[in-house]
Enzyme design. Structure first.
Site, PDB file in Angstrom:
ATOM      1  N   SER A   1      -0.419  -3.444 -19.113  1.00 36.34           N
ATOM      2  CA  SER A   1      -0.306  -4.459 -17.712  1.00 36.34           C
ATOM      3  C   SER A   1      -1.948  -5.731 -18.296  1.00 36.34           C
ATOM      4  O   SER A   1      -2.702  -5.202 -18.879  1.00 36.34           O
ATOM      5  CB  SER A   1      -0.591  -3.791 -16.980  1.00 36.34           C
ATOM      6  OG  SER A   1       0.344  -2.848 -16.335  1.00 36.34           O
ATOM      7  N   GLN A   2      -1.507  -6.403 -17.974  1.00 39.65           N
ATOM      8  CA  GLN A   2      -2.922  -8.076 -17.803  1.00 39.65           C
ATOM      9  C   GLN A   2      -4.249  -7.509 -17.287  1.00 39.65           C
ATOM     10  O   GLN A   2      -3.670  -6.924 -16.246  1.00 39.65           O
ATOM     11  CB  GLN A   2      -1.978  -9.162 -17.112  1.00 39.65           C
ATOM     12  CG  GLN A   2      -3.276 -10.395 -17.209  1.00 39.65           C
ATOM     13  CD  GLN A   2      -2.520 -11.161 -15.944  1.00 39.65           C
ATOM     14  OE1 GLN A   2      -1.508 -10.983 -15.343  1.00 39.65           O
ATOM     15  NE2 GLN A   2      -2.637 -12.516 -16.412  1.00 39.65           N
TER      16      GLN A   2
END
Ligand code: SAH
Length: 219
Positions: A67-68
């Site tokens: 994930s970011q």
């Protein structure tokens, strides 16, 4: 690209925290410290290490993503993890979020359905000397009933609706965060369990890979 030398990794990490996380309003010192203590390049594929501190999700193989950084920070802050918490994570993936949860929680149990990702995550978590994490293989959409209840549950893959089994495994006073919606776009939901009912609060719009399995998507 190669792993940045030690000092450089730390500089990149501080910049990532300032520009991507603090600048967007996330300021909890314990969360920021936890993120500062985990080198993100350890959790991305070797040919992606030069991109480890960029402001986006990255592929980790097997059709999955890490994930970011902002999303990891956002979920961690909104989960409100303390050292008294027993945490369940569904979707170990790279293990990056797992390592950050481990810095804040009492214990973390994390479930991953793809063995190769679980093995890789285990290597990095061990390399960091983290000892309060146990990784499990299998379908996390049904939770870990034998180990329930949990004070916090974090689901890092998207479900069509909140899986009942996971809500049932929340302790009273417990909290779950889970992306819910269609296969392309979802909204992160906060589920707070009170004594006799649960309250759902919508948080930000997001985009996660699918939660596959009994409580998730069938394919
Ligand atoms: N937090 C991770 C996210 C990885 S992507 C990271 O930042 O690296 C989501 C992960 O959920 C994938 O690794 C996928 O294999 C896993 N997953 C999907 N459905 C699952 C299920 N039912 N049980 C366990 N893991 C699941």
């Amino acid at each position: 690209m190669a792993i940045p030398p030690d000092g450089e990794s730390e500089v990149l990490r501080r910049r990532m925290i300032d520009e991507q996380i603090v600048a967007r309003g996330l300021r909890h010192p314990d969360v920021l410290n936890a993120i500062r203590s985990v080198p993100r390049e350890l959790f991305v594929p070797s040919d992606r290490q030069g991109e480890a501190y960029e402001d986006r999700a990255l592929p980790i193989g097997h059709g999955q993503t890490i994930s970011q950084p902002f999303i990891v920070a956002y979920m961690t802050e909104h989960l409100a993890v303390t050292s008294r918490c027993r945490v369940l994570e569904i979707g170990t993936g790279s293990g990056y979020q797992t390592a950050i949860l481990a810095r804040l929680a009492g214990t973390v149990a994390s479930v991953e359905r793809i063995d190769a990702l679980r093995h890789q995550a285990a290597r990095q978590i061990t390399a960091l000397g983290i000892e309060n994490v146990t990784l499990y293989a299998g379908d996390g959409s049904i939770g870990l009933p034998d180990l329930a209840p949990f004070d916090r549950i974090l689901v890092t893959a998207a479900a069509p609706k909140v899986p009942v089994a996971l809500t049932q495994q929340l302790a009273p006073g417990g909290r779950m965060l889970i992306p819910v919606g269609g296969s392309k776009e979802q909204r992160l939901q906060r589920v707070d369990r009170l004594e006799h009912r649960t309250i759902e609060t919508p948080l930000l719009a997001c985009r996660f890979v699918k939660l596959l399995g009994t409580g998730g998507w069938k394919r």
